[in-house]
Enzyme design. Structure first.
Site, PDB file in Angstrom:
ATOM      1  N   LYS A 193       0.892  -1.426   0.452  1.00 26.89           N
ATOM      2  CA  LYS A 193      -0.294  -0.062  -0.271  1.00 26.89           C
ATOM      3  C   LYS A 193       0.548   1.470  -0.181  1.00 26.89           C
ATOM      4  O   LYS A 193       2.496   2.100   0.918  1.00 26.89           O
ATOM      5  CB  LYS A 193      -0.911  -0.159   1.466  1.00 26.89           C
ATOM      6  CG  LYS A 193      -1.819   1.284   1.645  1.00 26.89           C
ATOM      7  CD  LYS A 193      -2.988   0.896   2.398  1.00 26.89           C
ATOM      8  CE  LYS A 193      -4.106   2.082   2.530  1.00 26.89           C
ATOM      9  NZ  LYS A 193      -5.032   1.725   4.045  1.00 26.89           N
TER      10      LYS A 193
ATOM     11  N   SER B 111     -10.007   2.306   2.908  1.00 24.29           N
ATOM     12  CA  SER B 111      -8.931   3.246   1.920  1.00 24.29           C
ATOM     13  C   SER B 111      -8.426   2.549   1.386  1.00 24.29           C
ATOM     14  O   SER B 111      -7.012   2.674  -0.223  1.00 24.29           O
ATOM     15  CB  SER B 111      -7.914   3.541   2.685  1.00 24.29           C
ATOM     16  OG  SER B 111      -7.455   3.339   4.056  1.00 24.29           O
TER      17      SER B 111
ATOM     18  N   SER C 247      -9.965  -0.012   6.873  1.00 24.46           N
ATOM     19  CA  SER C 247      -9.631   0.846   6.005  1.00 24.46           C
ATOM     20  C   SER C 247      -9.092  -0.763   6.073  1.00 24.46           C
ATOM     21  O   SER C 247      -9.363  -1.075   4.064  1.00 24.46           O
ATOM     22  CB  SER C 247      -8.695   1.364   5.324  1.00 24.46           C
ATOM     23  OG  SER C 247      -9.842   2.669   5.480  1.00 24.46           O
TER      24      SER C 247
END
EC number: 6.3.5.7
Lengths: 504, 494
Positions: free
Chosen positions: B78, B158, B182
């Site tokens: 990420k 997210s 998330s």
């Protein structure tokens, strides 16, 4: 406890055009913790390094970087708290103080608003022998210093040096117990002395390692006493804060100016506006930096990157057990143990180095009072003349001790001792050997003195007559005898013999 | 043998050690899959050179017989994780061009365990979002579609890039972070498994901060076993993070027995929301039955302060974010606005931050600034902290009463269309309704795919565990996974 007794000084009174006014002063002293590493990063704190060379990823607030508490800095703050007889809070916490400035890379300063490490304490501020003000300490909290913005290197740009960013500071907050400009300067001096004794801050004001924000207000006589009874600030005047003072002289000047400015306003029927002001030493005046309305909203909140700081009582006790003797205790001990005047004891204990030097010399020389006189009057004067510190003294405590021993045993006179001191100071050597080798020993043989007196009496019949009329003239004979013996005669013996021979 | 990029980590690990496949082959297959998946917009920085080098090293270690746990396993990272020398910009324009000189603790632990980095994954800007629509790199598209409907769906947020990449088999696993859901919400939207461990399990050092007291890293994987393997490598004490726990990490994989006989599973009545789709209700009910059939005891429980969680979260998280994001000021790194003649430092801040941050980030910075400001602090921030304490206490109470894990839906719906909820931030925030309590209480939570809805989109269930008992939680999830038997994959359209 060897406490000395003292009386409280009178507050400074300033006569206004209409009536008298008193001053009320509170201080926030920012003391840089004597630590090699910063408060939350491992970066060095070395002063004077190349700009931006002592900067870690944490200090420059790189994304994802996290603070880790430097335990050594916490220990120094605890020591400081104990040195100020303050309450140590076993649980404290760090908060973020948010504001934007280029020398504050995180956009917040990590400080302690809600739960400081150290609570209430006190400090005895000496004004003169027997007179001192007890100033209450409200709290000490630990926080990060900011970096330095430099605006005068380029006409179009400002520069930032992050070397100081994140260095540990102790903010020592007093109650408004200081009552005049001299007391304020004495407060900072005493604070500095205690910090240096503790070794928790080097007290270097020039480098900004010790600086103060000064809160000043004025009130009519009697109002302060009402505040003291009730702790209600409404009895006091509106205060202004003078920021970032790093000279005791300027602190006094700024307070004096600020008090008169406020008095002039009040007597003209105007109000004092609560604000932050800066002192301009060139103009000798304070000017407004920002008003209360313009004051930042710092949006303090607990720093979520740091867990509450929990310390153990046993650790605090251990630090307390290893606390050095502090200035007040040392001074009291010098007064009681060596029979010194409080003034002399204050002079000797002003710096840890001179107090230690003095004690070593007493161990050698024996007579504390005599050693104190020699250290204060001769050694300090001589060092000052050469701009040397006690640590660089060419005369060692052992040497001064030997000189004092020679005086005490009547081996040399006080006058000769001064010559001897100068020889030891400039050439070095063993004082006793010097006295032997250079024939400086005092003549205490009364026979030799008697014959010297006889000779002078015989040679000066007129003076003898005059002396009989006016016994004060005996001193002339003493002087002549001393001169004839090259100063080596014991003055006490000469005095006695002259008095006897003249029949006075 | 499974087609290379479709392999699970456990399977690839065994194949690598047996010599059936090399790390280079596996890595190249993933790189090829990534190149072919442009429309998903999952990977935003490709690092084939690093991947190839790490894969070569992994093959050498396999050959030498000292292959560590993740030796040769290709992963996506990420963009919130700082990776040394590789763009790391939290999907924000304000970190344009930022290449850290350091490696986050979590990624360096993964690389120490032999993992291979394929590239950086898309996400919501600064991890603020539930649909992956706030990224400076553009939306991530969910590999799942509702049957023949070509509407682009959100992968959730997210960690939307991570979820899409794992679901589309572009990598074997990925890192995610979870501040309010998330990891778990995008896992549920894409039919994969994601676990947010106990707060303090994974070091936050080197992860761009959103809300420090809530942020936790965790793995996103194709099944529970893979999640256990990844989590093992990601977590552990880190002295550089003061909030990281100095506790031993058990061997999670060895705890996956599937035996949950006698475990007590709590069913919180407050999670039955008004207007909850019946499909979600039905899935939850099936999940209860599966756990019961596996030998667990079900018990109705109450977590009375649940309804205050979302408002409290949307005070605390923005408050911390408003301060955490203050460092993005254009002074030292990242984007700096071009200034006009006469502009000073204030203009530099204003223009830089106006240009650098997207709308959602600005909204949260403003909310956070507001709730911390003088006069509002007690009414908002302090009250939210008190609510947080009460929520934590709710969980402590039921755990003290013998509850081992809590079963809830993971999300209030399946994946929705991109653009559908953008207009109403509050509607968007409701996506976190089942997940935020877990962050506020600092507990471990895992999302496990459990079925498809009528449209053919995956739905997930959430299990919430006792603090520090991720091993036990993973095992319960493993039992649920086995009972659910979810094997569906998105049909490739990209």
């Amino acid at each position: 406890m060897l406490d000395l007794t003292f009386e409280t000084p009178k507050p400074k009174v300033i006569a206004g055009a209409k009536h008298d006014w008193e001053l009320v002063i509170g201080m926030e002293v920012h003391a840089q913790v004597a630590s090699k590493a910063k408060l939350f990063s491992g970066a060095s704190t070395q002063f004077g390094a190349e700009p931006n060379s002592n900067v870690s990823f944490v200090d420059s607030a790189m994304p994802g970087m996290l603070p880790v508490i430097n335990e050594f800095c916490i220990e120094q703050a605890v020591r400081t708290g104990l040195g100020l007889k303050a309450k140590i809070n076993l649980v404290s916490a760090f908060d973020r103080k948010n504001y934007f400035y280029p020398d504050l890379p995180q956009g917040y300063q990590i400080s302690q608003l809600y739960h400081p490490l150290v609570g209430e304490g006190e400090i005895v501020v000496d004004m003169e022998p027997g007179i001192a003000r007890v100033v209450r300490i409200e709290r000490i909290h630990v926080e990060q210093d900011a970096g330095k913005s430099i605006h005068d290197m380029d006409p179009n740009m400002s520069f930032v040096d992050l070397n100081r960013t994140g260095v540990a500071l102790m903010e020592i907050v007093s109650r408004p117990d200081i009552r005049g400009p001299e007391e304020a300067a004495a407060y900072v001096a005493k604070m500095r002395q205690i910090l240096r004794y503790l070794g928790t801050c080097d007290g270097n004001m020039q480098n900004g390692n010790l600086r103060a924000d000064v809160n000043v207000s004025v009130c009519r006589p009697g109002q302060y006493e009402k505040y003291q009874e009730t702790q209600d600030f409404s009895h006091l005047g509106t205060r202004c804060e003078i920021k970032n003072m790093n000279s005791m002289r300027f602190i006094q000047q700024a307070i004096e100016y600020e008090a008169r400015r406020q008095i002039a306003l009040l007597e003209a029927g105007e109000n004092v506006v609560q604000e932050t002001r800066l002192y301009d030493p060139d103009k000798g005046e304070t000017r407004s930096m920002r008003s209360k309305e313009e004051a930042h909203d710092y949006r303090y909140f607990p720093d979520p990157d740091l867990l509450p700081l929990e310390i153990e009582q046993a650790w605090v006790d251990d630090i307390a057990a290893n606390l050095p003797e502090l200035p007040d205790e040392k001074k009291a001990r010098f007064v009681k143990a060596f029979g010194l005047s409080e003034y002399d004891a204050s002079v000797l204990t002003a710096e840890l180095g001179s107090a230690a030097w003095f004690e070593r010399a007493v161990a050698e020389g024996g007579d504390g009072k005599l050693v104190a006189n020699w250290v204060i009057n001769e050694l300090f004067g001589r060092l000052k003349k050469d701009d040397r510190s006690i640590e660089d003294s060419p005369v060692s405590p052992a040497q001064l001790g030997a000189i004092v021993r020679l005086i005490k045993s009547d081996a040399i006179s006080g006058k000769i001792a001064k010559d001897l001191f100068e020889i030891v100071y400039t050439e070095g050597g063993d004082p006793e050997a010097i006295v032997e080798e250079r024939g400086m020993k005092q003549v205490t043989d009364t026979g030799a003195i008697e014959s010297a007196v006889d000779e002078i009496v015989a040679a000066n019949p007129d003076q003898v007559e005059k002396a009989k009329q006016n016994p004060k003239l005996a001193g002339w004979f003493v002087g002549q005898v001393m001169k004839a013996t090259g100063g080596k005669a014991n003055p006490k013996a000469v005095n006695e013999i002259v008095t006897a021979k003249l029949g006075l | 043998m499974t087609e290379l990029p479709k392999m699970k980590i456990a399977e690839a690990r065994d194949a690598l050690r047996k010599g059936d496949v090399t790390a280079i082959e596996l890595t190249e297959a993933c790189l090829k899959a990534i190149d072919g998946a442009g429309p998903l917009n999952a990977f935003v920085h490709h690092t084939p050179e690093i991947a190839t080098e790490q894969a070569r090293a992994a093959d050498a270690r396999v050959k030498a017989g000292d292959a560590p746990a993740l030796c040769g396993i290709p992963l996506g990272i990420k963009d919130l994780f700082c990776t040394k020398g590789v763009p790391s910009q939290a999907a924000s324009r304000i970190l344009q061009g930022f290449r850290p000189e350091y490696e986050s603790t979590v990624t360096s632990q993964l690389f120490d365990a032999g993992a291979v980095m394929l590239g950086k994954l898309n996400m919501d800007e600064f991890a603020m979002g539930s649909s992956n629509e706030t990224s400076t790199y553009g939306d991530v598209v969910n590999p799942w579609r509702a049957g023949n409907d070509e509407t682009k769906l959100t992968p959730g947020g997210s960690s939307g890039g991570s979820a899409a990449a794992v679901a589309a088999d572009l990598c074997l696993g990925a890192t995610g972070t979870d501040t309010g859901g998330s990891i778990r919400q995008p896992a549920a939207f894409t039919g994969i498994t994601g676990i947010k461990p106990t707060y303090g399990r994974c070091s936050r050092w080197g992860i761009v901060a959103f809300a420090s007291s809530l942020d936790q890293a965790g793995p996103m994987a194709k099944d529970v076993r893979d999640a256990a393997i990844l989590l093992q490598a990601m977590c552990g004490h880190d002295p550089k993070d003061s909030t990281s726990a100095d506790l031993p990490v058990p061997d999670f994989e060895s705890m996956l027995t599937g035996d949950i006989k006698g475990k007590v599973i709590g069913i919180p009545r407050e999670y039955r929301m008004d207007g909850m789709p019946d499909e979600i209700e039905a899935l939850w009910s099936e999940g209860r039955k599966m756990l019961q059939d596996a030998g667990a005891e079900l018990r109705d429980i109450s977590l009375p302060h649940t309804k205050y969680a979302l408002p409290a979260y949307y005070v605390i998280a923005p408050a911390e974010a408003s301060s955490n994001l203050a460092r993005y000021d254009g002074v030292r790194y990242g984007h700096r606005a071009t200034l006009s003649q006469g502009d000073g430092i204030t203009e530099m801040y204003e223009k830089t931050r106006a240009e650098g941050f997207g709308d959602e980030v600005k909204r949260r910075v403003m909310i956070g600034t507001y709730v911390l400001s003088a006069g509002f602090y007690d009414a908002y921030y302090n009250r939210a902290r008190k609510v947080r304490t009460l929520i934590k206490r709710d969980f402590e109470t039921v755990f003290a009463e013998g509850i081992d894990a809590i079963l809830t839906p993971a999300t209030p719906s399946s994946a929705f269309a991109l653009g559908q909820e953008q207009a109403d931030p509050v509607q968007m925030y409701l996506n976190d309704v089942f997940t935020v309590t877990v962050n506020l209480a600092g507990l471990p939570g895992i999302a496990v795919p459990a079925g498809l809805d009528r449209k053919g989109l995956p739905l997930g269930l959430q299990l919430i565990g006792r603090p520090w008992e991720e091993g036990d939680l993973l095992n319960t999830a493993y039992a649920l996974e086995r009972a659910a038997g979810f094997v569906d994959k998105p049909a490739k359209w990209w």
